[in-house]
Design a protein around this motif. Structure first.
Motif, PDB file in Angstrom:
ATOM      1  N   UNK A 117       0.833  -1.201   0.000  1.00 18.89           N
ATOM      2  CA  UNK A 117       0.000   0.000   0.000  1.00 18.89           C
ATOM      3  C   UNK A 117       0.870   1.255   0.000  1.00 18.89           C
ATOM      4  N   UNK A 118       1.886   1.243   0.848  1.00 21.41           N
ATOM      5  CA  UNK A 118       2.753   2.420   0.958  1.00 21.41           C
ATOM      6  C   UNK A 118       3.578   2.627  -0.310  1.00 21.41           C
ATOM      7  N   UNK A 119       4.190   1.547  -0.829  1.00 23.36           N
ATOM      8  CA  UNK A 119       5.044   1.680  -2.005  1.00 23.36           C
ATOM      9  C   UNK A 119       4.257   2.146  -3.228  1.00 23.36           C
ATOM     10  N   UNK A 120       3.147   1.475  -3.518  1.00 23.66           N
ATOM     11  CA  UNK A 120       2.392   1.837  -4.713  1.00 23.66           C
ATOM     12  C   UNK A 120       1.677   3.178  -4.550  1.00 23.66           C
ATOM     13  N   UNK A 121       1.389   3.540  -3.298  1.00 17.10           N
ATOM     14  CA  UNK A 121       0.862   4.874  -3.062  1.00 17.10           C
ATOM     15  C   UNK A 121       1.880   5.938  -3.425  1.00 17.10           C
ATOM     16  N   UNK A 122       3.153   5.675  -3.075  1.00 21.59           N
ATOM     17  CA  UNK A 122       4.223   6.605  -3.444  1.00 21.59           C
ATOM     18  C   UNK A 122       4.406   6.661  -4.953  1.00 21.59           C
ATOM     19  N   UNK A 123       4.318   5.507  -5.607  1.00 21.76           N
ATOM     20  CA  UNK A 123       4.473   5.463  -7.071  1.00 21.76           C
ATOM     21  C   UNK A 123       3.402   6.300  -7.748  1.00 21.76           C
ATOM     22  N   UNK A 124       2.173   6.153  -7.290  1.00 23.73           N
ATOM     23  CA  UNK A 124       1.072   6.887  -7.907  1.00 23.73           C
ATOM     24  C   UNK A 124       1.161   8.384  -7.622  1.00 23.73           C
ATOM     25  N   UNK A 125       1.620   8.731  -6.408  1.00 18.11           N
ATOM     26  CA  UNK A 125       1.694  10.146  -6.047  1.00 18.11           C
ATOM     27  C   UNK A 125       2.865  10.846  -6.733  1.00 18.11           C
ATOM     28  N   UNK A 126       4.045  10.213  -6.700  1.00 23.22           N
ATOM     29  CA  UNK A 126       5.237  10.789  -7.323  1.00 23.22           C
ATOM     30  C   UNK A 126       6.265   9.681  -7.498  1.00 23.22           C
ATOM     31  N   UNK A 127       6.360   9.103  -8.684  1.00 24.47           N
ATOM     32  CA  UNK A 127       7.275   7.966  -8.898  1.00 24.47           C
ATOM     33  C   UNK A 127       8.723   8.251  -8.528  1.00 24.47           C
ATOM     34  N   UNK A 128       9.137   9.498  -8.549  1.00 28.17           N
ATOM     35  CA  UNK A 128      10.543   9.839  -8.265  1.00 28.17           C
ATOM     36  C   UNK A 128      10.905   9.579  -6.810  1.00 28.17           C
ATOM     37  N   UNK A 129       9.926   9.599  -5.911  1.00 23.73           N
ATOM     38  CA  UNK A 129      10.245   9.449  -4.486  1.00 23.73           C
ATOM     39  C   UNK A 129       9.860   8.074  -3.940  1.00 23.73           C
ATOM     40  N   UNK A 130       9.356   7.192  -4.795  1.00 25.04           N
ATOM     41  CA  UNK A 130       8.985   5.849  -4.330  1.00 25.04           C
ATOM     42  C   UNK A 130      10.221   5.119  -3.819  1.00 25.04           C
ATOM     43  N   UNK A 131      10.149   4.559  -2.638  1.00 26.82           N
ATOM     44  CA  UNK A 131      11.312   3.961  -1.998  1.00 26.82           C
ATOM     45  C   UNK A 131      11.597   2.561  -2.515  1.00 26.82           C
ATOM     46  N   UNK A 132      12.741   2.333  -3.140  1.00 23.47           N
ATOM     47  CA  UNK A 132      13.090   0.982  -3.598  1.00 23.47           C
ATOM     48  C   UNK A 132      13.363   0.032  -2.427  1.00 23.47           C
ATOM     49  N   UNK A 133      13.609   0.586  -1.240  1.00 23.77           N
ATOM     50  CA  UNK A 133      13.841  -0.248  -0.063  1.00 23.77           C
ATOM     51  C   UNK A 133      12.569  -1.004   0.306  1.00 23.77           C
ATOM     52  N   UNK A 134      11.420  -0.405   0.044  1.00 25.36           N
ATOM     53  CA  UNK A 134      10.151  -1.032   0.394  1.00 25.36           C
ATOM     54  C   UNK A 134       9.750  -2.131  -0.579  1.00 25.36           C
ATOM     55  N   UNK A 135      10.204  -2.028  -1.832  1.00 26.19           N
ATOM     56  CA  UNK A 135       9.677  -2.920  -2.855  1.00 26.19           C
ATOM     57  C   UNK A 135       9.844  -4.407  -2.541  1.00 26.19           C
ATOM     58  N   UNK A 136      11.017  -4.869  -2.048  1.00 26.17           N
ATOM     59  CA  UNK A 136      11.144  -6.304  -1.763  1.00 26.17           C
ATOM     60  C   UNK A 136      10.130  -6.800  -0.734  1.00 26.17           C
ATOM     61  N   UNK A 137       9.595  -5.899   0.084  1.00 26.92           N
ATOM     62  CA  UNK A 137       8.626  -6.285   1.113  1.00 26.92           C
ATOM     63  C   UNK A 137       7.202  -6.373   0.574  1.00 26.92           C
ATOM     64  N   UNK A 138       7.008  -6.062  -0.682  1.00 27.62           N
ATOM     65  CA  UNK A 138       5.651  -6.075  -1.237  1.00 27.62           C
ATOM     66  C   UNK A 138       5.261  -7.426  -1.822  1.00 27.62           C
ATOM     67  N   UNK A 139       6.211  -8.315  -2.006  1.00 33.89           N
ATOM     68  CA  UNK A 139       5.925  -9.577  -2.679  1.00 33.89           C
ATOM     69  C   UNK A 139       5.511 -10.647  -1.670  1.00 33.89           C
TER      70      UNK A 139
END
Length: 339
Positions: A117-139
């Motif tokens: 929820x947090x990662x994709x929320x960041x992507x939708x709001x502003x892809x430049x600030x989406x944290x790549x640290x969070x992405x491995x935790x989304x799977x």
């Protein structure tokens, strides 16, 4: 012929952290007090959804010490705590040293929703600030990955996704691994974490359903010192039998349960959803953990299983049966025998 035995259990639930907390809570027989998740809609409306949350962790010794868990969300920490309790420190250290080959199976329905929820929320709001640290935790396989990493395990690791009865498929898979000699022991962990989307979605089934979170872990070994996994019949798929009542009747006929066994069922207090399990004439002892703890989706059947094992180990029964009627895939169950 070798026996599949349960040599350890662990649990994190709205009752607290650990099997003793669950035992005490179930003995009291009082439903959990819900908390509320809040979100604000685009129109400014505040939506409040009741949920049974896990109490805050106050004893850090209940979690394995590992930098891998620093960025883990609740679902990963629930998993790690439940697995550490199921293994015990001695076996945990034995796995780390490579002396015990530990297979890992994670069974879940909803999964890693908070960081998704947090990662994709960041992507939708502003892809430049989406944290790549969070992405491995989304799977989905993040919790299972953490368990193998924290224990230094190189034995088989798998994550299976399904409904509220998927846990029994995990039991069958664990027995297969042990039977082939793929590993010395298998830990099954079923975790879920609180999220407004899934909590509100359960309300569409029935407004009386209380969403919950937590995790349960069971350690299986061949010929160990613990209750025996006596039977895990193939689950009955709704693709083969769409009627839940008939599907459950078919499963029940294959369980071959003693009349005085303890039945830890999957009823959650909603008559329409409980009808299949209510249709069985049963005069023996019966416990409905979901009525007290809420509906934790993929974790609920595993919590039922831990409650059944604990009852056997406490001498409350010589045999236990655990069942669950899944939401969209099928029904499952198993029979346990006290050693």
């Amino acid at each position: 012929m070798s026996r599949i035995t349960i040599t350890g259990t662990g649990v994190v639930s709205p009752a607290g952290w650990g099997v003793p907390a669950l035992r005490e809570f179930l003995a009291a027989g009082k439903p959990v007090e819900p908390e509320f998740l809040e979100r604000t809609t685009a129109g400014g409306e505040v939506v409040r959804t009741p949920i049974a949350k896990v109490p805050a962790l106050t004893d850090r010794s209940l979690l394995p010490k590992s930098p891998r868990l620093r960025r883990a969300s609740s679902v990963g920490k629930f998993s790690a705590a439940a697995v550490l309790e199921a293994l015990g420190q001695e076996k945990f250290d034995s796995v780390v040293r490579g002396e015990l080959r530990l297979g890992v199976i994670c069974s879940m329905m909803n999964g890693c929703v908070n960081y998704s929820n947090r990662f994709y929320g960041e992507v939708l709001a502003d892809p430049k600030v989406a944290s790549p640290i969070l992405f491995p935790e989304t799977v989905y396989n993040a919790p299972a990955s953490h368990i193998s990493a924290v224990t230094n395990s190189t034995a088989p690791n798998d994550t299976i996704i399904g409904d509220g009865a998927e846990f029994f498929i995990a039991l069958d898979l664990a027995a297969e691994w042990l039977g082939r000699g793929d590993c010395d022991a298998v830990v099954i962990v079923a975790p879920e974490e609180a999220d407004w989307l899934s909590a509100e979605a359960l309300g569409y089934y029935d407004s009386r359903m209380l969403a919950a979170e937590g995790a349960a872990a069971v350690l299986l070994e061949r010929d160990g010192d613990g209750p025996q996994l006596l039977a895990v019949p193939d689950g009955v798929s709704y693709a083969l039998e769409p009627d839940r009542g008939k599907a459950f009747a078919r499963l029940w006929s294959e369980l071959d349960v003693d009349a005085d066994a303890l039945w830890v069922d999957g009823r959650n207090g909603v008559p329409r959803l409980d009808a299949a399990e209510e249709s069985v004439h049963w005069s023996g002892p019966r416990v409905s953990t979901r009525k007290l703890l809420g509906e934790a989706m993929g974790a609920s059947a595993a919590i039922q299983f831990v409650a059944a094992v604990d009852a056997l180990e406490q001498g409350a029964a010589d045999q236990a049966v655990v069942t669950s009627v899944g939401g969209n895939q099928g029904v499952g169950g198993c029979v346990l025998q006290r050693r």
